[in-house]
Motif scaffolding. Structure first.
Motif, PDB file in Angstrom:
ATOM      1  N   TRP A   1     -24.139  27.515 -19.865  1.00  9.63           N
ATOM      2  CA  TRP A   1     -24.106  28.351 -21.058  1.00  9.63           C
ATOM      3  C   TRP A   1     -25.553  28.705 -21.404  1.00  9.63           C
ATOM      4  O   TRP A   1     -26.484  28.011 -20.975  1.00  9.63           O
ATOM      5  N   PRO A   2     -25.754  29.760 -22.164  1.00 10.63           N
ATOM      6  CA  PRO A   2     -27.119  30.166 -22.491  1.00 10.63           C
ATOM      7  C   PRO A   2     -27.831  29.042 -23.238  1.00 10.63           C
ATOM      8  O   PRO A   2     -27.273  28.478 -24.179  1.00 10.63           O
ATOM      9  N   GLY A   3     -29.008  28.694 -22.793  1.00 14.60           N
ATOM     10  CA  GLY A   3     -29.796  27.666 -23.475  1.00 14.60           C
ATOM     11  C   GLY A   3     -29.425  26.247 -23.107  1.00 14.60           C
ATOM     12  O   GLY A   3     -29.874  25.301 -23.757  1.00 14.60           O
ATOM     13  N   ALA A   4     -28.598  26.061 -22.082  1.00 15.32           N
ATOM     14  CA  ALA A   4     -28.220  24.703 -21.669  1.00 15.32           C
ATOM     15  C   ALA A   4     -29.464  23.899 -21.316  1.00 15.32           C
ATOM     16  O   ALA A   4     -30.373  24.403 -20.652  1.00 15.32           O
ATOM     17  N   GLU A   5     -29.498  22.652 -21.778  1.00  9.12           N
ATOM     18  CA  GLU A   5     -30.683  21.812 -21.556  1.00  9.12           C
ATOM     19  C   GLU A   5     -30.272  20.428 -21.090  1.00  9.12           C
ATOM     20  O   GLU A   5     -29.186  19.956 -21.422  1.00  9.12           O
ATOM     21  N   VAL A   6     -31.178  19.799 -20.370  1.00 10.23           N
ATOM     22  CA  VAL A   6     -30.972  18.406 -19.973  1.00 10.23           C
ATOM     23  C   VAL A   6     -30.730  17.571 -21.229  1.00 10.23           C
ATOM     24  O   VAL A   6     -31.435  17.731 -22.229  1.00 10.23           O
ATOM     25  N   GLY A   7     -29.703  16.735 -21.191  1.00 10.15           N
ATOM     26  CA  GLY A   7     -29.388  15.884 -22.340  1.00 10.15           C
ATOM     27  C   GLY A   7     -28.277  16.448 -23.222  1.00 10.15           C
ATOM     28  O   GLY A   7     -27.701  15.715 -24.024  1.00 10.15           O
ATOM     29  N   ASP A   8     -27.967  17.732 -23.076  1.00 10.23           N
ATOM     30  CA  ASP A   8     -26.836  18.281 -23.842  1.00 10.23           C
ATOM     31  C   ASP A   8     -25.556  17.492 -23.527  1.00 10.23           C
ATOM     32  O   ASP A   8     -25.355  17.061 -22.390  1.00 10.23           O
ATOM     33  N   GLU A   9     -24.702  17.365 -24.531  1.00 11.97           N
ATOM     34  CA  GLU A   9     -23.465  16.604 -24.316  1.00 11.97           C
ATOM     35  C   GLU A   9     -22.304  17.514 -23.940  1.00 11.97           C
ATOM     36  O   GLU A   9     -22.098  18.564 -24.558  1.00 11.97           O
ATOM     37  N   VAL A  10     -21.562  17.095 -22.939  1.00 12.12           N
ATOM     38  CA  VAL A  10     -20.348  17.794 -22.525  1.00 12.12           C
ATOM     39  C   VAL A  10     -19.169  16.887 -22.821  1.00 12.12           C
ATOM     40  O   VAL A  10     -19.164  15.707 -22.441  1.00 12.12           O
ATOM     41  N   ILE A  11     -18.207  17.413 -23.559  1.00 10.16           N
ATOM     42  CA  ILE A  11     -17.061  16.604 -23.965  1.00 10.16           C
ATOM     43  C   ILE A  11     -15.914  16.839 -22.984  1.00 10.16           C
ATOM     44  O   ILE A  11     -15.355  17.933 -22.914  1.00 10.16           O
ATOM     45  N   VAL A  12     -15.624  15.808 -22.204  1.00  7.28           N
ATOM     46  CA  VAL A  12     -14.577  15.930 -21.181  1.00  7.28           C
ATOM     47  C   VAL A  12     -13.203  15.897 -21.854  1.00  7.28           C
ATOM     48  O   VAL A  12     -12.320  16.679 -21.539  1.00  7.28           O
ATOM     49  N   PHE A  13     -13.014  14.955 -22.757  1.00 11.18           N
ATOM     50  CA  PHE A  13     -11.882  15.047 -23.686  1.00 11.18           C
ATOM     51  C   PHE A  13     -12.321  14.489 -25.021  1.00 11.18           C
ATOM     52  O   PHE A  13     -13.292  13.740 -25.101  1.00 11.18           O
ATOM     53  N   GLY A  14     -11.608  14.844 -26.059  1.00 12.01           N
ATOM     54  CA  GLY A  14     -11.989  14.429 -27.402  1.00 12.01           C
ATOM     55  C   GLY A  14     -11.829  15.595 -28.346  1.00 12.01           C
ATOM     56  O   GLY A  14     -11.134  16.550 -28.041  1.00 12.01           O
ATOM     57  N   ARG A  15     -12.502  15.503 -29.478  1.00 13.07           N
ATOM     58  CA  ARG A  15     -12.198  16.449 -30.533  1.00 13.07           C
ATOM     59  C   ARG A  15     -13.272  17.518 -30.748  1.00 13.07           C
ATOM     60  O   ARG A  15     -13.133  18.357 -31.616  1.00 13.07           O
ATOM     61  N   GLY A  16     -14.339  17.490 -29.957  1.00 16.36           N
ATOM     62  CA  GLY A  16     -15.382  18.490 -30.163  1.00 16.36           C
ATOM     63  C   GLY A  16     -15.152  19.705 -29.292  1.00 16.36           C
ATOM     64  O   GLY A  16     -14.085  19.907 -28.740  1.00 16.36           O
ATOM     65  N   GLY A  17     -16.202  20.516 -29.187  1.00 14.24           N
ATOM     66  CA  GLY A  17     -16.291  21.588 -28.198  1.00 14.24           C
ATOM     67  C   GLY A  17     -15.086  22.489 -28.093  1.00 14.24           C
ATOM     68  O   GLY A  17     -14.958  23.464 -28.824  1.00 14.24           O
ATOM     69  N   SER A  18     -14.176  22.129 -27.224  1.00 11.16           N
ATOM     70  CA  SER A  18     -13.053  23.018 -26.958  1.00 11.16           C
ATOM     71  C   SER A  18     -11.842  22.635 -27.805  1.00 11.16           C
ATOM     72  O   SER A  18     -10.712  22.929 -27.445  1.00 11.16           O
ATOM     73  N   GLY A  19     -12.089  21.966 -28.908  1.00 10.10           N
ATOM     74  CA  GLY A  19     -10.978  21.602 -29.774  1.00 10.10           C
ATOM     75  C   GLY A  19     -10.410  20.259 -29.381  1.00 10.10           C
ATOM     76  O   GLY A  19     -11.092  19.456 -28.759  1.00 10.10           O
ATOM     77  N   ASP A  20      -9.183  19.989 -29.763  1.00  4.78           N
ATOM     78  CA  ASP A  20      -8.559  18.706 -29.469  1.00  4.78           C
ATOM     79  C   ASP A  20      -8.081  18.668 -28.023  1.00  4.78           C
ATOM     80  O   ASP A  20      -6.942  19.039 -27.746  1.00  4.78           O
ATOM     81  N   VAL A  21      -8.935  18.239 -27.112  1.00  8.50           N
ATOM     82  CA  VAL A  21      -8.475  18.052 -25.733  1.00  8.50           C
ATOM     83  C   VAL A  21      -8.162  16.582 -25.567  1.00  8.50           C
ATOM     84  O   VAL A  21      -9.047  15.738 -25.652  1.00  8.50           O
ATOM     85  N   SER A  22      -6.895  16.275 -25.367  1.00 11.07           N
ATOM     86  CA  SER A  22      -6.549  14.863 -25.235  1.00 11.07           C
ATOM     87  C   SER A  22      -6.569  14.504 -23.754  1.00 11.07           C
ATOM     88  O   SER A  22      -6.554  15.386 -22.885  1.00 11.07           O
ATOM     89  N   PRO A  23      -6.622  13.198 -23.445  1.00 16.08           N
ATOM     90  CA  PRO A  23      -6.524  12.794 -22.035  1.00 16.08           C
ATOM     91  C   PRO A  23      -5.295  13.412 -21.375  1.00 16.08           C
ATOM     92  O   PRO A  23      -5.309  13.700 -20.174  1.00 16.08           O
ATOM     93  N   THR A  24      -4.247  13.620 -22.171  1.00 14.58           N
ATOM     94  CA  THR A  24      -3.020  14.191 -21.603  1.00 14.58           C
ATOM     95  C   THR A  24      -3.230  15.644 -21.172  1.00 14.58           C
ATOM     96  O   THR A  24      -2.631  16.095 -20.192  1.00 14.58           O
ATOM     97  N   THR A  25      -4.089  16.380 -21.890  1.00  9.74           N
ATOM     98  CA  THR A  25      -4.371  17.763 -21.485  1.00  9.74           C
ATOM     99  C   THR A  25      -4.941  17.775 -20.062  1.00  9.74           C
ATOM    100  O   THR A  25      -4.563  18.612 -19.234  1.00  9.74           O
ATOM    101  N   LEU A  26      -5.861  16.857 -19.790  1.00  4.25           N
ATOM    102  CA  LEU A  26      -6.416  16.766 -18.438  1.00  4.25           C
ATOM    103  C   LEU A  26      -5.334  16.326 -17.449  1.00  4.25           C
ATOM    104  O   LEU A  26      -5.202  16.879 -16.366  1.00  4.25           O
ATOM    105  N   ALA A  27      -4.568  15.342 -17.852  1.00  6.07           N
ATOM    106  CA  ALA A  27      -3.551  14.786 -16.957  1.00  6.07           C
ATOM    107  C   ALA A  27      -2.548  15.857 -16.528  1.00  6.07           C
ATOM    108  O   ALA A  27      -2.149  15.928 -15.365  1.00  6.07           O
ATOM    109  N   GLU A  28      -2.163  16.695 -17.479  1.00  8.84           N
ATOM    110  CA  GLU A  28      -1.160  17.713 -17.168  1.00  8.84           C
ATOM    111  C   GLU A  28      -1.656  18.680 -16.095  1.00  8.84           C
ATOM    112  O   GLU A  28      -0.860  19.210 -15.318  1.00  8.84           O
ATOM    113  N   ALA A  29      -2.983  18.876 -16.049  1.00 11.36           N
ATOM    114  CA  ALA A  29      -3.540  19.805 -15.056  1.00 11.36           C
ATOM    115  C   ALA A  29      -3.403  19.267 -13.635  1.00 11.36           C
ATOM    116  O   ALA A  29      -3.467  20.028 -12.671  1.00 11.36           O
TER     117      ALA A  29
END
Ligand SMILES: *Cc1c(COP(=O)(O)O)cnc(C)c1O
Length: 360
Positions: A311-339
């Motif tokens: 993404w524009p301005g991405a920097e070392v140390g930025d946090e990426v939320i794999v699942f949880g409640r930030g960033g892309s909204g409520d992504v639960s472990p189940t959202t990943l599992a369903e994929a």
């Protein structure tokens, strides 16, 4: 990861490691939602698989402080560990068939035992007699899953043996339980009929059975008519909804999985979490993760790192939320599992010790 050759440049375990950040306030909220839903039935919170990857002691302590009386651990060593950590208050329930040494340890720690065979029942009685600790037993009837449990033909014998041992002051038969297939409502209804008939028969034979438990998360939530006096709920307390199931009001993921950016590589970033940490490589190309600039594609999962669309301005140390409640909204472990055609529990429980646990 003992025994594995660690590739050059592997950073697992240092400051770049991924983090599973568990949130006691969310866990408490989920517990409150489940308890409100199931009342007057009581909640037994299940903390198997080390509390669905979040930490059994942490989760059980949060539950106990919220007033949850029953904690279910699956195995005896975990239950004994919980007794040491939590003190005498909670009722602990361990249901896997165990060795005589483990039975003795369970009795010493006042752990209630789930008993699903005549042989195990007899071994528990022998240990209770030998140690002088009165065992508290929940007898399991097989209602169709054929995994464990007394068959209908064995049930009367089991109840008679238990009631006799109770009269001799060796055990207390306090519960009857079973586990549902949750494959169809009709099968679960039939299982409940077998369960209730077994309880009636046990009561005719002199058993009291104040604790009657049949349902886990999904049936507990959706099928009030199947709840007995106690429900065994793990996944929903941790905010893991059923695959293909609806969102649940008042329930949210109790942990976030966070990886940080190690390197920006053109229009991709490299984040510090890979399949060695327990992230399934099949997620690559199939899901989005949360970034400071919103959802981005998870492009590839390698052994020790993963690639995400930059993404524009991405920097070392930025946090990426794999699942949880930030960033892309409520992504639960189940959202990943369903994929990838699995269940949310598996996403959580596969996370290795290389993923640092943080608690707040
Ligand atoms: C895992 C388990 C539960 C809890 O199941 P969830 O779907 O996670 O709520 C309850 N009872 C038994 C016997 C289990 O093995």
């Amino acid at each position: 990861m003992g025994g594995l050759t660690v590739p050059d440049g592997m950073l697992s375990g240092n400051g770049g490691a991924a983090v599973l950040r568990a949130d006691a306030a969310v866990l408490r909220g989920n517990i409150a939602a489940v308890r409100a839903r199931v009342a007057p039935a009581e909640l037994m919170m299940v903390v198997k698989d080390d509390g669905y990857g979040l930490g059994a002691v942490w989760a059980a302590r949060v539950a106990a402080e919220a007033g949850v009386v029953w904690i279910g651990s699956y195995d005896i060593p975990t239950a004994v560990h919980l007794r040491d950590a939590l003190g005498p208050e909670p009722r602990l329930f361990a249901w896997v068939t165990s060795t005589d040494e483990e039975i003795a340890a369970a009795l010493h720690a006042h752990v209630d035992l789930g008993v699903g065979s005549i042989d195990y029942l007899e071994r528990v009685i022998v240990q209770a007699d030998a140690t002088g600790y009165r065992a508290r037993i929940h007898l399991k009837i097989d209602t169709g899953l054929h995994r464990n449990g007394l068959s209908a033909a064995e049930w009367e014998d089991g109840v008679r043996i238990a009631v006799d041992a109770q009269h001799r002051g060796i055990i207390d038969l306090v519960g009857a339980w079973s586990h549902l297939a949750e494959a169809s409502d009709a099968e679960d209804d039939a299982a409940q009929r077998r369960f209730l008939a077994a309880i009636v028969r046990a009561q005719e034979l002199g058993a009291e059975l104040p604790f009657q438990h049949l349902t886990a998360s999904a049936a507990t939530w959706e099928r009030p008519e199947l709840r007995g006096t106690l429900v065994r709920v793990g996944a929903f307390c941790f905010g893991v909804r059923s695959a293909g199931g609806p969102d649940l009001s008042g329930i949210a993921p109790a942990a976030e999985l966070i990886a940080s950016v190690r390197r920006v590589d053109g229009d991709e970033v490299v984040v510090g979490m890979g399949s060695f940490d327990g992230l399934p490589s099949t997620l690559g190309g199939r899901v989005q993760v949360g970034t400071p600039a919103g959802p981005r594609d998870l492009l590839r999962v390698d052994a020790d790192a993963s690639r995400v669309a930059a993404w524009p301005g991405a920097e070392v140390g930025d946090e990426v939320i794999v699942f949880g409640r930030g960033g892309s909204g409520d992504v639960s472990p189940t959202t990943l599992a369903e994929a990838i055609g699995t269940v949310g529990e598996e996403i959580l429980c596969r996370l290795t010790d290389g993923v640092r646990r943080e608690y707040r």
